[in-house]
Design a protein around this motif. Structure first.
Motif, PDB file in Angstrom:
ATOM      1  N   HIS A  36     -11.404   7.066  -7.566  1.00 49.16           N
ATOM      2  CA  HIS A  36     -12.166   6.384  -6.518  1.00 49.16           C
ATOM      3  C   HIS A  36     -11.939   4.880  -6.593  1.00 49.16           C
ATOM      4  N   ILE A  64     -12.716   2.510  -3.612  1.00 50.41           N
ATOM      5  CA  ILE A  64     -13.304   1.638  -2.585  1.00 50.41           C
ATOM      6  C   ILE A  64     -14.231   0.610  -3.240  1.00 50.41           C
ATOM      7  N   SER A  87      -4.603  11.443   3.565  1.00 44.81           N
ATOM      8  CA  SER A  87      -4.818  10.763   2.283  1.00 44.81           C
ATOM      9  C   SER A  87      -3.846   9.598   2.138  1.00 44.81           C
ATOM     10  N   SER A 129      -4.577   6.680   4.703  1.00 45.75           N
ATOM     11  CA  SER A 129      -5.711   5.885   4.240  1.00 45.75           C
ATOM     12  C   SER A 129      -5.265   4.894   3.172  1.00 45.75           C
ATOM     13  N   ALA A 130      -4.511   5.399   2.199  1.00 43.86           N
ATOM     14  CA  ALA A 130      -4.080   4.535   1.085  1.00 43.86           C
ATOM     15  C   ALA A 130      -3.177   3.412   1.582  1.00 43.86           C
ATOM     16  N   LEU A 143      -5.336   0.870   3.529  1.00 44.67           N
ATOM     17  CA  LEU A 143      -6.290   0.172   2.646  1.00 44.67           C
ATOM     18  C   LEU A 143      -5.589  -0.890   1.808  1.00 44.67           C
ATOM     19  N   TYR A 159     -10.065   2.261   5.807  1.00 45.77           N
ATOM     20  CA  TYR A 159     -11.398   2.755   5.441  1.00 45.77           C
ATOM     21  C   TYR A 159     -11.858   3.842   6.408  1.00 45.77           C
ATOM     22  N   TYR A 218      -9.865   5.873   8.041  1.00 46.20           N
ATOM     23  CA  TYR A 218      -9.134   7.073   7.618  1.00 46.20           C
ATOM     24  C   TYR A 218      -9.760   7.670   6.358  1.00 46.20           C
ATOM     25  N   ASP A 219     -10.187   6.809   5.448  1.00 41.10           N
ATOM     26  CA  ASP A 219     -10.767   7.275   4.185  1.00 41.10           C
ATOM     27  C   ASP A 219     -12.032   8.091   4.422  1.00 41.10           C
ATOM     28  N   SER A 263     -12.690  12.176   3.925  1.00 41.25           N
ATOM     29  CA  SER A 263     -13.799  12.781   3.172  1.00 41.25           C
ATOM     30  C   SER A 263     -14.579  13.745   4.052  1.00 41.25           C
ATOM     31  N   LYS A 301      -7.891  13.394  -0.932  1.00 41.32           N
ATOM     32  CA  LYS A 301      -8.981  13.942  -0.126  1.00 41.32           C
ATOM     33  C   LYS A 301      -9.028  15.462  -0.282  1.00 41.32           C
TER      34      LYS A 301
END
Lengths: 222, 233
Positions: free
Chosen positions: A115, A117, B111, B114-115, B118, B127, B129-130, B134, B201
């Motif tokens: 994790h 963020i 996944s 998102s990375a 970010l 974020y 996408y993150d 989830s 994810k």
């Protein structure tokens, strides 16, 4: 304070990246952090003042608002983006030594945890408050922190974890850091962590939010 | 009698087949859905549109006999595999006669997107996408849970809530044991040496099954994580 620096602080506080950016709606069409930083440098404002009197106050306000649940992760990301856009203009001044950061903060999510963020928010907030940040990423074993400390003597360490089960990893890493570098300060944070746990593992501070890390750093090394 | 250990269910899902709570996603972005300003409204719309093209959303489960032996207060056996689930989860599974072990993923595509964002030029889009990743993962978990519930209800059985390594003191290292119950890379999900899942994810875990199990909402007073996706579920 210079009017440009006041405006710059507002750009960071509200996440106004540049003139073209639509966010925040109330600043649509106005210059953003990008343009104002350039204007400040062109008008002779020292890079150190831009950092210390423009960018940092803006970032500090964001940190406090985030702590008080008045803004959320995306707004902090916008502010960090505004900040980093401004920092691009300041990088040459840091490289030449004309402007200085306050110290170095090494941060990573501990081994066994992906994790990031929360870890990223802390990194952005700390950088926005005038520190050099070395981000080790996620799933970091103790050796990675130890290597980074060797490369950055005097740096403060930040350990992040989200899973309850990776708290054991946080404990192991803290102990290894303290064994190898007893003077190195270790800050811990993340959802399952609290101050009792911090005391148990021998870390120096538990920060419940990014601003807590900034305040600790400002007390200890600024 | 059917050997339940031989039953493996795997299903891919399209984004539109899942129940995604866009109101909750908006709140994760800091706004009510109707008040979502730009660029967040545009980002959310963009990500929803993009997710409609995802082809790697997947969930799988396997039913196993549940054996209570040894340190029954903290462990549970799925066939011959012992999970050290900890006291809280063991208590929830105490009356289970079977376990469904499951793996669900939003897939590699979201996944990775998102990375990339970010870490790159647009962390806010990353974020979005993150949190969408989830939400998709949990929505697949909900679907799998419903499939299991429907299936076992035909036999007069009920299910517990779902529980995952990494939570409630169930060591994430047990994920290696959980994955050993599936063919290699179930739904394309693999583990690192330190038992972390790729794609990021993804979720894995167990659901207890039996005539006398009770579905209980998560015991949030055990945890201080205010924004946990399981809070109140």
């Amino acid at each position: 304070m210079n009017e440009l620096l006041t405006k710059l602080a507002e750009c960071v506080e509200f996440g106004k990246i540049n003139k073209a950016a639509p966010f925040p709606p109330q600043m649509k069409g106005q210059d953003g952090a990008d343009e104002i930083t350039r204007q400040a440098l062109d008008s002779g404002v020292p890079a150190q003042d831009i950092l210390g009197e423009g960018l940092m106050p803006g970032m500090e306000r964001v940190g406090i608002k985030f702590r008080e649940n008045k803004v959320f992760v995306p707004q902090v990301l916008m502010s960090a983006k505004a900040m980093s856009t401004a920092m691009v203009h300041l990088k040459p001044y840091f490289a030449s030594g004309e402007a200085k950061q306050k110290g170095t903060f090494i941060i990573g999510t501990v081994q066994g945890d992906l994790h990031d963020i929360g870890k990223n928010l802390v990194a952005m907030m700390v950088e926005g408050n005038g520190y050099k940040v070395v981000d080790l990423g996620t799933d970091c074993p103790a050796e990675k922190y130890l290597a980074a400390i060797r490369e950055n003597p005097g740096a403060v360490i930040g350990l992040s974890a989200l899973l309850t089960t990776t708290m054991t990893s946080m404990e192991k890493i803290t102990r290894e850091i303290k064994n190898a570098f007893p003077e190195t300060l270790v800050a811990v944070g993340g959802a399952p962590v609290n101050d009792d746990f911090r005391l148990k593992i021998g870390a120096d501070v538990y920060a419940p939010d990014p601003q807590g890390v900034v305040e600790f750093l400002n007390t200890k090394i600024a | 009698m059917m050997n339940i250990a031989d039953v493996i269910f795997e299903q891919t899902y399209r984004f539109d087949e899942l129940t995604i709570d866009l109101d909750q996603l908006s709140r994760d972005l800091g706004y009510e859905f109707d008040d979502l300003p730009e660029p967040f409204a545009g980002y959310l719309e963009q990500v929803v549109d993009d997710c409609r093209h995802l082809t790697d959303i997947c969930g799988t489960y396997r039913l196993m006999d549940c054996v209570h032996s040894g340190d029954g207060a903290r462990t549970v056996m799925a066939g011959n595999v012992e999970f050290k689930v900890g006291k809280t989860i063991a208590n929830e599974l105490l009356r289970a006669e079977k376990l469904a072990v499951f793996v669900c993923t939003a897939g590699k595509t979201i996944s990775e997107k998102s990375a990339v964002f970010l870490k790159g030029d647009d962390p806010v889009l990353g974020y979005v996408y993150d949190i969408m990743g989830s939400a998709i993962t949990e929505a697949v978990g909900d679907e799998i849970q419903q499939v299991i519930s429907r299936e076992v209800s035909l036999l007069g059985e009920k299910i517990t809530n779902r529980y995952s390594p990494g939570y409630c003191h169930w060591n994430v290292a047990d994920q290696h044991k959980l994955f050993s119950l599936f063919p290699a890379a179930p739904c394309g999900v693999t583990l690192t040496a330190s038992a972390l899942m790729h794609p990021v994810k993804s979720i894995s875990g167990v659901i207890g099954i039996g005539k006398n199990v009770v579905f209980r909402h998560y015991q949030c007073d055990l945890c201080n994580m205010p924004n946990c996706v399981y809070r109140g579920k």
